[in-house]
Design an enzyme around this catalytic site. Structure first.
Site, mmCIF file in Angstrom:
data_model
loop_
_atom_site.group_PDB
_atom_site.id
_atom_site.type_symbol
_atom_site.label_atom_id
_atom_site.label_comp_id
_atom_site.label_asym_id
_atom_site.label_seq_id
_atom_site.Cartn_x
_atom_site.Cartn_y
_atom_site.Cartn_z
ATOM 1 C CE LYS A 1 -4.378 19.238 16.357
ATOM 2 N NZ LYS A 1 -5.263 18.939 15.322
ATOM 3 C CG ASN B 1 -4.782 21.956 13.180
ATOM 4 O OD1 ASN B 1 -3.951 21.621 14.010
ATOM 5 N ND2 ASN B 1 -5.651 21.106 12.682
ATOM 6 C CD GLU C 1 -0.812 21.387 10.385
ATOM 7 O OE1 GLU C 1 -0.813 21.051 11.582
ATOM 8 O OE2 GLU C 1 -1.511 20.808 9.536
HETATM 9 N N1 LIG Z 1 -6.015 11.695 10.751
HETATM 10 C C1 LIG Z 1 -5.249 12.584 11.351
HETATM 11 O O1 LIG Z 1 -4.070 12.790 10.996
HETATM 12 C C2 LIG Z 1 -5.769 13.366 12.523
HETATM 13 C C3 LIG Z 1 -4.900 14.172 13.256
HETATM 14 C C4 LIG Z 1 -5.368 14.831 14.374
HETATM 15 C C5 LIG Z 1 -6.695 14.707 14.737
HETATM 16 N N2 LIG Z 1 -7.540 13.936 13.990
HETATM 17 C C6 LIG Z 1 -8.920 13.811 14.430
HETATM 18 O O2 LIG Z 1 -9.068 12.580 15.107
HETATM 19 C C7 LIG Z 1 -10.386 12.073 14.904
HETATM 20 C C8 LIG Z 1 -10.289 10.670 14.333
HETATM 21 O O3 LIG Z 1 -9.602 10.752 13.087
HETATM 22 P P1 LIG Z 1 -9.388 9.487 12.150
HETATM 23 O O4 LIG Z 1 -8.714 10.002 10.929
HETATM 24 O O5 LIG Z 1 -8.749 8.408 12.932
HETATM 25 O O6 LIG Z 1 -10.863 8.960 11.855
HETATM 26 P P2 LIG Z 1 -12.073 9.599 10.984
HETATM 27 O O7 LIG Z 1 -11.914 9.144 9.593
HETATM 28 O O8 LIG Z 1 -12.175 11.040 11.245
HETATM 29 O O9 LIG Z 1 -13.330 8.869 11.648
HETATM 30 C C9 LIG Z 1 -13.553 7.495 11.509
HETATM 31 C C10 LIG Z 1 -14.006 6.904 12.824
HETATM 32 O O10 LIG Z 1 -15.209 7.557 13.272
HETATM 33 C C11 LIG Z 1 -16.195 6.537 13.523
HETATM 34 N N3 LIG Z 1 -17.536 7.088 13.329
HETATM 35 C C12 LIG Z 1 -17.954 7.872 12.302
HETATM 36 N N4 LIG Z 1 -19.257 8.193 12.479
HETATM 37 C C13 LIG Z 1 -19.650 7.611 13.637
HETATM 38 C C14 LIG Z 1 -20.876 7.586 14.356
HETATM 39 N N5 LIG Z 1 -21.947 8.250 13.928
HETATM 40 N N6 LIG Z 1 -20.916 6.870 15.510
HETATM 41 C C15 LIG Z 1 -19.831 6.205 15.962
HETATM 42 N N7 LIG Z 1 -18.644 6.199 15.320
HETATM 43 C C16 LIG Z 1 -18.555 6.901 14.175
HETATM 44 C C17 LIG Z 1 -15.852 5.442 12.538
HETATM 45 O O11 LIG Z 1 -16.467 4.236 12.918
HETATM 46 P P3 LIG Z 1 -16.701 3.066 11.822
HETATM 47 O O12 LIG Z 1 -15.399 2.321 11.735
HETATM 48 O O13 LIG Z 1 -17.785 2.241 12.415
HETATM 49 O O14 LIG Z 1 -17.074 3.729 10.538
HETATM 50 C C18 LIG Z 1 -14.332 5.428 12.678
HETATM 51 O O15 LIG Z 1 -13.909 4.780 13.847
HETATM 52 C C19 LIG Z 1 -11.090 13.064 13.983
HETATM 53 O O16 LIG Z 1 -11.840 13.966 14.753
HETATM 54 C C20 LIG Z 1 -9.947 13.782 13.307
HETATM 55 O O17 LIG Z 1 -10.293 15.083 12.877
HETATM 56 C C21 LIG Z 1 -7.094 13.240 12.912
#
Ligand SMILES: NC(=O)c1ccc[n+]([C@@H]2O[C@H](COP(=O)([O-])OP(=O)(O)OC[C@H]3O[C@@H](n4cnc5c(N)ncnc54)[C@H](OP(=O)(O)O)[C@@H]3O)[C@@H](O)[C@H]2O)c1
Length: 476
Positions: free
Chosen positions: A184, A188, A191
């Protein structure tokens, strides 16, 4: 018997929420949990009708609602938050249960977590997921690592919700421990390189050929119908055709020209340096973002002298040449990325099948493109292909493109338009095909100042010249 969830998702921001909905829409009862319960509640209120959701307020409730062996997907911010969530859930699990980390974790973290959880009998699966929030909902490309046993239990579910191309799921078992997150990461990195090359093509057409964003959007639409057909080319046309509602100007002209990055491109280059794999296309892309983002340096250097201006001759020849340069440079970027996957696989004993990676990147992910079929064919024909560039199809493509490619690099240089992606790809290509490289001189310099020795073309062994003495050669 009470019904249980087949799988659970904790972390319900955009990615986790859409992945949970995707599972539910495919008929898989899914347990949902988030650190702050409000997100869980919102998800069920808004989308509860899409399938069977088991909302859980606490970690204990969440785990209790999962069928055994438990399958638990973590979709939280990579790094510390992932460790925090693992620490919270692992004590509640039993041997044979599976934790899937679908976040963008560094593969070294995944290796560490996998080893620690293996000791407790828990399968830890680092799964790269690409496609952004739309992909998570409608079918992402999924790159799971971890043990083969865990894939037996998880594979059918993940394949079910992944994108499909010609009926083939864009998900396969990549290899043990961190292999999925490694692939992955390289995805990226590629990408980044692909986006940089497209951006350079745009810059040349805009500043070199004097075309307007709307006209360039049409060029990209045309290219998307041909061999360059890909998601990134398609969205580039959309972005270039977009008009800013507030000013009526082309959208691309009202956006600050400072590209940001979250780190996976940088990791790819850092790891490539460790593995000794030249991924110059990815490195140039990361550095180009850094240069764009250094506003202070750019302001200080704005008066540096150099050419600026458009071509005198008609644009059409540059458009055709840029298409060729883009295709050739893209082949180089993918060739370098696949070489990094092969090197990582050899280093960590992962036995990754590069052809299978091109198969699962054909749909769902950001770099999905027509030419991934060609890459698959190349690795199917020769699984140990030393470089995509020596595959017959790609060799022919680059042979056909190279005059135009060279003209584009010359034009960019003469006009003072930076094209680090195009020019570094060409330099890599010329480096590969050179009969003699100036590395011989570098070896001489190293021997002169550091007695690092050198090897000869005509005899075995290591040698050193007594540079400070009579300059005779001694075997070392
Ligand atoms: N966005 C994209 O396009 C994309 C694409 C591929 C992969 N990813 C990966 O997928 C993952 C999720 O991405 P995302 O964009 O959906 O969310 P994010 O903004 O990376 O993370 C937010 C989430 O993490 C939780 N969180 C943060 N700190 C925490 C802690 N200490 N304990 C428990 N929960 C915690 C938050 O909970 P609360 O709601 O309680 O704050 C929320 O559910 C990431 O690793 C990201 O890199 C993202």
């Amino acid at each position: 018997m009470t019904e249980l969830a087949r799988i659970g998702v904790t972390g319900l921001a955009v990615m986790g929420r859409n992945l949970a909905r995707n599972l539910a829409r495919h008929g898989h009862p899914v347990a949902v949990h988030n650190r702050s319960y409000s997100r869980t509640k919102e998800l069920v209120e808004e989308f509860g009708h899409e399938g069977t959701f088991f909302p859980a307020e606490t970690a204990e409730q969440f785990v209790a609602s999962l069928e055994r062996p438990r399958r638990l997907v973590i979709m939280v911010k990579a790094g510390g938050p992932t460790d925090a969530v693992i620490d919270e859930f692992a004590p509640l699990l039993e041997p044979g249960d599976m934790i899937v980390d679908g976040g963008n974790a560094h593969f070294a973290d995944t290796r560490r977590r996998e080893a620690a959880l293996r000791e407790r009998g828990i399968h830890f699966v680092g799964a790269g997921i690409s496609g952004g929030e739309e992909g998570a909902l409608h079918g992402p490309s999924i790159m799971p690592g971890g043990s083969p046993e865990s894939y037996e239990a998880l594979g059918p579910l993940l394949e079910d919700i992944s994108a499909k191309v010609d009926g083939v799921p864009c998900c396969t078992h990549v290899g043990p421990d961190g292999a999925g997150h490694f692939v992955k990461m390289v995805h990226n990195g590629i990408e980044y390189a692909d986006m940089q090359l497209i951006a350079e093509a745009y810059d040349l057409l805009r500043r070199g050929a004097g075309m307007e964003p709307g006209e360039i959007a049409e060029v990209f639409r045309g290219w998307n119908e041909g061999r360059l057909g890909s998601y990134l080319i398609e969205i580039t046309a959309e972005v270039l055709a977009h008009t800013d509602a507030a000013t009526g100007k082309p959208f691309v002209d009202v956006v600050t020209d400072q590209a940001e990055q979250k780190g996976t491109g940088r990791w790819t280059v850092q790891i490539a340096l460790d593995l000794g794999v030249p991924v110059s296309g990815i490195a140039e892309a990361v550095f180009a973002r850094s240069l764009s983002g250094d506003a202070g340096l750019r302001t200080a250097a704005r008066e540096l002298p150099g050419p600026s201006g458009a071509l005198a001759e008609p644009a059409y020849s540059l458009v055709a040449d840029v298409e060729q340069a883009l295709y050739a440079s893209k082949i180089v970027a993918y060739a370098q990325g696949f070489n990094q996957i092969q090197a990582g696989s050899a280093e960590y004993g992962w036995s990754i099948d590069p052809g299978a990676m091109s198969t699962i990147w054909r749909g769902g992910c950001i770099i999905r493109a027509k030419f991934l079929d060609r890459i698959k064919q190349a690795y199917d024909a020769a699984p140990n292909l030393p470089s995509l560039l020596v595959d017959e199809y790609f060799l022919d493509a680059v042979r056909g493109a190279q005059d135009a490619w060279r003209r584009v690099v010359v034009t960019a240089t003469q006009l003072g338009i930076p094209a680090p992606g195009f020019s570094s790809a060409l330099a890599y290509y010329d480096g590969l095909r050179a009969e003699r490289l100036p590395a011989a001189l570098v070896q001489g310099q190293r021997d002169f100042f550091g007695a690092h020795t050198y090897r000869r073309v005509d005899r075995e062994g290591a040698f050193h010249v007594l540079w400070g003495g009579d300059r005779s050669e001694v075997a070392s």
